[in-house]
Scaffold this active site. Structure first.
Site, PDB file in Angstrom:
ATOM      1  N   SER A 149      42.235  72.792  46.916  1.00 18.59           N
ATOM      2  CA  SER A 149      42.730  71.494  46.702  1.00 18.59           C
ATOM      3  C   SER A 149      43.202  71.472  45.258  1.00 18.59           C
ATOM      4  O   SER A 149      42.549  72.436  44.437  1.00 18.59           O
ATOM      5  CB  SER A 149      41.767  70.405  46.557  1.00 18.59           C
ATOM      6  OG  SER A 149      42.166  69.167  46.276  1.00 18.59           O
ATOM      7  N   TYR A 166      33.215  67.425  44.620  1.00 18.01           N
ATOM      8  CA  TYR A 166      34.291  68.020  45.660  1.00 18.01           C
ATOM      9  C   TYR A 166      35.196  68.780  44.830  1.00 18.01           C
ATOM     10  O   TYR A 166      35.510  70.026  45.211  1.00 18.01           O
ATOM     11  CB  TYR A 166      35.041  66.835  45.884  1.00 18.01           C
ATOM     12  CG  TYR A 166      36.439  66.925  46.882  1.00 18.01           C
ATOM     13  CD1 TYR A 166      36.235  67.595  48.148  1.00 18.01           C
ATOM     14  CD2 TYR A 166      37.608  66.862  46.125  1.00 18.01           C
ATOM     15  CE1 TYR A 166      37.418  67.845  48.760  1.00 18.01           C
ATOM     16  CE2 TYR A 166      38.928  67.301  46.705  1.00 18.01           C
ATOM     17  CZ  TYR A 166      38.833  67.652  48.090  1.00 18.01           C
ATOM     18  OH  TYR A 166      39.767  68.253  48.950  1.00 18.01           O
TER      19      TYR A 166
END
Length: 260
Positions: A149, A166
């Site tokens: 990401s 995350y």
């Protein structure tokens, strides 16, 4: 010398896509199938998998599904074994299954940290290790695509989303990709990573609700968010012989957000 069409073809290839029942995972599974690959997808919910397989079959893709919770180590071996039973071998592995959790770092629950890290990086390691040992290394061939990401490339802007686990896990995915590429290159296996920006998905729903799609699009030089086609090209590049000399790389697909 092969033509461009031949280099990008996946005819006769096999693929396992984790987190493949919806969103980005389904988009990538469809891209592989459209180029001729036989596909097995995996996720936790059988109902989602059934719907995804029906969609892929409507597109003329040979596909099946395996329900497994990859946050649990005990589910990983049986999932890989079943995929190999159906496919014979695994040419392409897409590690897409993932999770997020939002909370201020100072109050971040340790159980949330463990949940995110276990699924987003530990499971990728274990799935890739199993597929490598059982199929790719013995055959001296493989294409591994890890989904990281742009959150793994930088921190979060102040006073916006709070996703410390995350972001940390996705940065780990990027360096896992580099490291494994160095180790497994001698086996003819390429390991690359795709770093998506903002795409509509179940995981990003809260961000879209909090910040708004227009605001997210405004931050991108191209002035838009990702759509249901934007990962197809890079997926096929990394999965096919068109990308056979690319390994250890992370490509951001984010409309230019990470470039400015």
């Amino acid at each position: 010398m092969r033509t461009t069409q031949e280099l990008f073809s996946l005819a006769g290839k096999t693929a396992l896509v984790t987190g493949g029942s919806r969103g980005l995972g389904l988009q990538m599974a469809q891209a592989l199938g459209e180029q001729g690959a036989k596909v097995v997808i995996s996720s936790r919910k059988q109902s989602d998998l059934d719907e995804a397989v029906a969609h892929l079959k409507q597109c003329g893709i040979e596909a099946s599904a395996i329900a497994a919770d990859l946050s649990k180590d005990a589910h990983i071996g049986p999932m890989v074994d079943e995929a190999l039973k159906r496919l014979g071998h695994i040419d392409i592995l897409i590690n897409n299954a993932g999770a997020s959790w939002g909370a201020p770092a100072e109050d971040y629950p340790v159980e949330a940290w463990d949940k995110v890290m276990n699924l987003n990086i530990r499971s990728i390691f274990l799935v890739t290790q199993a597929v490598g040992k059982l199929s790719m290394i013995p055959r001296k061939y493989g294409r591994v695509i890890n989904i990281s990401s742009i959150a793994g490339l930088s921190g979060n802007p102040a006073n916006t989303i709070q996703t410390v686990a995350y972001n940390t896990s996705k940065a780990a995915v990027i360096n896992f990709t580099r490291t494994l590429a160095g180790e497994w290159g001698r086996y003819g296996i390429t390991i690359n990573s795709i770093a998506p920006g903002f795409f509509p998905s179940k995981m990003t729903k809260g961000v879209f609700e909090a910040l708004g799609e227009d605001a997210l699009a405004k931050d991108a030089p191209l002035g838009r968010i990702g759509d249901n086609e934007d990962l197809k090209g890079v997926t096929v590049l990394f999965a096919s012989d068109a990308g056979k000399h690319i390994t250890g790389q992370t490509l951001a697909v984010d409309g230019g957000v990470s470039a400015v």
